[in-house]
Scaffold this active site. Structure first.
Site, mmCIF file in Angstrom:
data_model
loop_
_atom_site.group_PDB
_atom_site.id
_atom_site.type_symbol
_atom_site.label_atom_id
_atom_site.label_comp_id
_atom_site.label_asym_id
_atom_site.label_seq_id
_atom_site.Cartn_x
_atom_site.Cartn_y
_atom_site.Cartn_z
ATOM 1 C CG HIS B 194 31.410 -32.374 31.292
ATOM 2 N ND1 HIS B 194 30.244 -32.401 31.771
ATOM 3 C CD2 HIS B 194 31.941 -33.329 30.880
ATOM 4 C CE1 HIS B 194 29.574 -33.489 31.292
ATOM 5 N NE2 HIS B 194 30.832 -34.134 31.144
ATOM 6 C CB CYS B 210 32.544 -37.177 31.411
ATOM 7 S SG CYS B 210 33.683 -37.242 29.668
#
Lengths: 320, 244
Positions: B194, B210
């Site tokens: 992301h 992440c």
């Protein structure tokens, strides 16, 4: 009532369909999880189907599953059995139960620990004992815990167990963290390491497309000696690691096709042809590179290879 | 081009300009463990340093790249070090074009191109690296994704309670401009690639597991990557042993 009739019809159709599928494959070739076996499996499939008109299927599986499948009659061919790596399975099914047959001539193969050529040149890491040197091992440390890291194979490979024994015997089990993962991950790690010139050590074997893709070298080791090679099978001894010792290079290995002994009765021509197939290092390397690196679909490559090598296959088919 | 696509582009441009002009969501980002803390072990792996190393071209040596240095560098140059900039690099691999390879050690994400090349993007990863190794696929993609803080995070910082049902996508959302959801078969692994509201953090091991990219880069990757693309996460230290 109508529903019950429908159910019976559907069930009957399913049974007919299933038995049809089961009958469709005269020969099922197992494919273990490494690239050269995949390439060989597709070439063997093409040879058997184009030359003998057999319906041949391929099915992925671990070495244990493929050997068990051959034993039970659900599979018929293992395209690439490594000796001595798969000695325990060979001894159980080929020598013991005699449900599998080892093709006579194997392809010579090599295995050990490799580094990128730049790793050898920049850090002077050329021998396997360099990995036992704590300072040199730190060259491969990626998480700053003082230990290097190295891939030693996929978790279900026989060679991975033997690399653990070798790491214990040489001493680098104390200086290097031994990592197990799918080969795809390890190959991508080599790609990434080469791209940024990061040092890397890893289990390697040849024939393999890796050697055409990157400059990698085997670490030097004391030559194999049967007296120094004591590899205990976990099935025989839960303390296999403690009771094993192998601080020497792997013996020269051989890749063999193994096929079901029942094929001699059910499809004797197939059994004869499988026993006569003679591959070599260059052929296996070429096949693997074309499929894995050039991305040619395995079935397409196999079809072309069989066309291009018609005389060679004729000779195998004519062998007595 | 469809109307909605044009609107999306206009919206993207507008928001991206806003992003560049404003320093947004500082405090929120610092307290948030970007997006996926719920599924990553909250016990930070202290042995895994928060810093990484970058090559100083002038000094010709590797230097520690700490959050402080990263912030200072970004403040001075308004960008991350050149090595983390998006660039096409030689990349010999057997993987097909379109495959993503994530090297958490060097903080690079490669998108494989034809002809033995790749686009290399700088990334930020978690304190303990990515936390796992393996092969997954791109299962879903989302523009301006919604972010829902995990319950544990809200317990630590009650001010996040107002986002318990999710924070709408936008320039203050810590997931940034785009999210690429990683699946294992049909199962969402809950890991994402992301964007970020803190572009200076690219190249560092901070926050959670992440993969963070600066917003320009994640928009670029988003446009190029296909649903179903293979994503290979390389090992970092012992993360391999954890598996997916």
């Amino acid at each position: 009532m109508l529903k019950q009739i429908c159910r019976v019809i559907v069930l009957a159709c399913g049974v007919v369909l299933a038995s049809g599928i089961a009958r469709a494959a005269d020969v099922v070739i197992g494919i273990p999880s490494w690239s050269s076996a995949d390439a060989t499996a597709h070439v063997v499939k093409e040879i058997l189907s184009s030359r003998l008109g057999l319906d041949v299927a391929v099915k992925t599986g671990t070495n244990e599953e493929i050997f068990a499948g051959i034993d039970q009659g659900t599979m018929h061919v293992h395209p690439e059995v490594w000796l001595p790596n798969h000695k325990a399975l060979h001894d159980k099914y080929v020598l013991g139960r005699k449900t599998a047959i080892l093709s006579e001539k194997g392809v010579p193969a090599e295995q050990g620990i490799c580094v990128t050529r730049r790793t050898a040149e920049r850090f002077g890491i050329r021998k396997i004992e360099d990995l036992s040197d704590p300072e040199k091992a730190k060259t491969f440390d990626t998480n700053q815990d003082g230990l290097g890291e190295m891939w030693i194979g996929d978790s279900d490979w026989s060679s991975t167990r033997i690399e653990k024994i070798r790491a214990k015997s040489y001493g680098h089990a104390k200086t290097m963290q031994l990592l197990e993962a799918q080969e795809t991950v390890a190959m991508a790690a080599i790609d990434a390491a080469v791209a940024v010139d990061r040092p890397l050590a890893f289990y390697c074997y040849a024939p393999h497309h890796l050697f055409s893709l990157h400059e990698v070298v085997f670490l030097q080791e004391p030559p194999y000696s049967p007296l120094s090679w004591r590899v205990v099978d976990p099935a025989d001894d839960p303390q296999w690691l403690d009771h094993s010792q192998a601080a020497v290079a792997w013996p020269t290995s051989f890749l063999h096709i193994v096929y079901s002994a029942k094929l001699a009765d059910t499809h004797p021509k197939a059994a004869k042809l499988l026993s006569a197939i003679r591959l070599d290092v260059d052929t296996v390397s070429e096949m693997t590179y074309a499929i894995v690196v050039d991305g040619i679909p395995a079935a397409d490559f196999a079809r072309q290879w069989v066309k291009d090598n018609a005389e060679r296959i004729d000779a195998w088919a004519a062998a007595k | 081009m469809g109307c909605s696509q044009m609107m999306n582009r206009e919206l993207t441009a507008k928001i991206m300009n806003t992003l560049r002009a404003r320093a947004v969501a500082r405090r929120l980002w610092q307290t948030a463990i970007v997006g996926c803390a719920l599924i990553v072990s909250l016990a930070a792996h202290e042995a895994f340093a928060a810093s990484s190393k970058i090559y100083d071209q002038q000094e010709r040596r590797w230097i520690e790249f700490t959050p402080e240095r990263a912030k200072a560098f970004y403040k001075r140059h308004n960008q991350t070090p050149a090595s983390f900039s998006r660039q096409v690099v030689p990349f010999r691999t057997a993987e097909k074009p379109g495959t993503i390879i994530i090297d958490g050690v060097r903080h690079f994400l490669y998108l494989v191109l034809p002809d033995k090349k790749a686009i290399r993007y700088g990334i930020g990863v978690g304190r303990e690296g990515f936390g796992w190794t393996g092969i997954v696929q791109v299962g879903r993609k989302q523009e301006w994704p919604r972010w829902t803080p995990p319950k544990e995070m809200i317990e630590r910082d009650p001010k996040l309670e107002k986002y318990a049902n999710g924070m709408p996508g936008g320039p203050e959302n810590p997931l940034g401009a785009r999210a690429i959801y990683l699946f294992e078969g049909s199962r969402d692994t809950l890991y994402r690639i992301h964007g970020t509201t803190e572009p200076w953090s690219i190249g560092l091991n901070i926050s959670s597991g992440c993969i963070r990219m600066n917003n320009d880069d994640v928009v670029d990757l988003y446009q190029r990557v296909q649903i179903g693309a293979k994503v290979i996460v390389l090992f970092q230290g012992a993360s391999l042993l954890k598996g997916v």
